[in-house]
Enzyme design. Structure first.
Site, PDB file in Angstrom:
ATOM      1  N   GLU A   1       0.839  -1.204   0.000  1.00 13.86           N
ATOM      2  CA  GLU A   1       0.000   0.000   0.000  1.00 13.86           C
ATOM      3  C   GLU A   1       0.870   1.249   0.000  1.00 13.86           C
ATOM      4  OE1 GLU A   1      -2.962  -0.010   3.090  1.00 13.86           O
ATOM      5  OE2 GLU A   1      -3.816  -1.897   2.406  1.00 13.86           O
TER       6      GLU A   1
ATOM      7  N   LYS B   1      -7.021   5.424 -44.948  1.00 14.88           N
ATOM      8  CA  LYS B   1      -6.975   3.967 -44.807  1.00 14.88           C
ATOM      9  C   LYS B   1      -8.268   3.338 -45.306  1.00 14.88           C
ATOM     10  CE  LYS B   1      -3.919   4.389 -40.855  1.00 14.88           C
ATOM     11  NZ  LYS B   1      -3.793   4.418 -39.408  1.00 14.88           N
TER      12      LYS B   1
ATOM     13  N   ARG C   1     -10.060  -0.828 -46.144  1.00 13.73           N
ATOM     14  CA  ARG C   1      -9.876  -2.271 -46.047  1.00 13.73           C
ATOM     15  C   ARG C   1      -9.923  -2.875 -47.447  1.00 13.73           C
ATOM     16  NH1 ARG C   1      -9.936  -5.802 -41.866  1.00 13.73           N
ATOM     17  NH2 ARG C   1     -10.634  -4.246 -40.390  1.00 13.73           N
TER      18      ARG C   1
ATOM     19  N   GLY D   1       4.304   1.439 -31.120  1.00 14.67           N
ATOM     20  CA  GLY D   1       5.098   1.995 -32.217  1.00 14.67           C
ATOM     21  C   GLY D   1       4.719   1.408 -33.572  1.00 14.67           C
TER      22      GLY D   1
END
Lengths: 297, 297
Positions: free
Chosen positions: B42, B191, B193, B224
């Site tokens: 603690e 971006k 898909r 990263g």
């Protein structure tokens, strides 16, 4: 009785053993959240689908007290998000309970700091095992059901207890319940500071324990130092056999060695917290779920 | 100007570097609590004696987010115990800010779970650096001063920035401030898909970066991976030189190696969080205290 009556959301601090007790002895439906840790160290939690309208939430706050507290808050917030109601928290071990007042100027009252926020979520009742400072929770206007498990645990002592001792006057209320329940004598270790050396000593002159099997009753084993000293003192005062009954035990190889070295013959602890190491045979872990059952009906 | 105008209680998450900046550049009186860890894990904290009537409390919530949050609550409660007032919290890095809404049923809103309790103590204002989800704090009715540091940090770039790119559309507002401030072009990585393979791809056809020095502007480096991918994509699209300007960076040897491998030439981060490892020369840590000073006058 068919099926369950209450549902308990059991978080990561609850031991498997206690969870099994709550399931089989209290006939509770145990549900668990899906949890994971993100790469940066943050906790993620998601409640299971089949959640009753009113549930209990169970969490024990050791080890890694801070993570367990955060997990508790995440769970409680998620319960609110589902418009479910928390009937009560079951907190077998309550962390940060020692700092229940400002001993020195500039200190926090940790209980306020960490538990007061639960009230935002409508949590009003806490079922706990042997909290260090019940009063602090009352001041926050929680209903606190503080269960003292020692008499129940004493049933599991292999040796016949002939006398009960509290390690200090402040712990006498716990020992008294055991002494009365077993119908045996009771006393406490009367500590005083030696005026010459400054050391803490114990006045053992009037202890009626010669040749007896003595049980020490306490709330917590932290480093084990206090208990080891008490065992040593009681043997010096003539006890034949010493056992200890303690609610919460943070055991390490070192503390176990220390206790063995001073000659503790039996240690009875509860299953409020997970043990990190495997325990020798003279340490017995008692499932205290039967003491919780009556309060979650 | 003689003496200090404001006092800051600086907790364990604040980097030495930032603390020094707040002291020397903001002319703040930095005070620190006495802290220790009990054997059971603690935290203990005690405020220093000489505390002003109104103070700022500063804490950065990484690493060990849960410990830092508990420390913050302990400190705030102790401040209240002394009848002092918290003018504002300074939270250079705000943890648990990603989970700002219930993406899936049964999830908590972590920001509610962990920060709402601060309101019990009268904390109303938060000064933060680049919070992930300012809206979530507004919903809790905090006054949030959310400082975006990238333009300030861009001044320290050794290479002349000729174009600014956000790693996705959602991050465009950060990059826009830098592009406008430097008077250069701006775009984001679009971006999508791939319908055949299911992979996330980037449409780089229209990016006007051929032969240019490009700055990527983002809020956080976690593993990263996202940044490394963006660097790779921008080189493929013709960038000559790439630098990155990021508010909060959790760097490890592994992430640094990855970024070096894809050819990142310069990384500019702020001093909101303590770095666990020593950094190579191409990573520059900028003291962002001058951005905080105006808000603690």
């Amino acid at each position: 009785m068919c099926g369950y009556m209450v549902q308990i959301l059991s978080l990561s601090g609850i031991t498997r053993d206690l969870e099994e007790g709550l399931r089989s002895k209290c006939k509770a439906d145990i549900v668990k959240p899906y949890t994971k840790i993100f790469p940066d160290g943050e906790q993620y939690l998601r409640l299971p689908d089949a959640l009753d309208q009113e549930i209990y939430v169970a969490q024990s706050l050791y080890p890694e007290q801070d993570r367990k507290i955060v997990e508790l808050y995440l769970a409680i917030e998620a319960v609110k998000g589902l418009d479910r109601k928390v009937k009560a928290l079951i907190l077998p071990y309550v962390a940060y309970a020692r700092q229940d007042k400002r001993f020195l100027v500039g200190e926090p009252i940790s209980i306020n700091a960490l538990y007061q926020g639960l009230k935002i979520y409508g949590v009003n009742t806490i079922v706990a095992i042997d909290v260090h400072s019940p009063e602090a929770f009352s001041r926050l206007e929680f209903r606190l059901i503080n269960i003292l498990p020692h008499l129940f645990m004493a049933k599991y002592a292999e040796s016949k207890i002939e006398f009960v001792v509290a390690p200090d006057k402040g712990a006498l209320h716990r020992a008294k319940i055991v002494a009365e329940g077993l119908g045996v004598g009771l006393d406490y270790l009367d500590k005083y500071r030696d005026r010459v050396t400054g050391e803490i000593r114990v006045n053992t002159k009037e202890l009626d324990i010669y040749g007896k099997t003595v049980a020490i009753v306490d709330d917590i084993i932290s480093t084990g130092g206090t208990l080891a000293k008490a065992v040593d003192t009681l043997y010096s005062a003539g006890a034949k056999h010493i056992i200890a009954i303690v609610s919460h035990a943070f055991l390490s190889s070192k503390s176990i060695d220390n206790l063995e070295r001073v000659g503790l013959k039996e240690l009875i602890i509860s299953n409020t917290i997970e043990q990190k190491i495997s325990l020798p045979k003279w340490i017995k872990v008692i499932d205290i779920s039967p003491l919780i059952c009556p309060y979650i009906l």
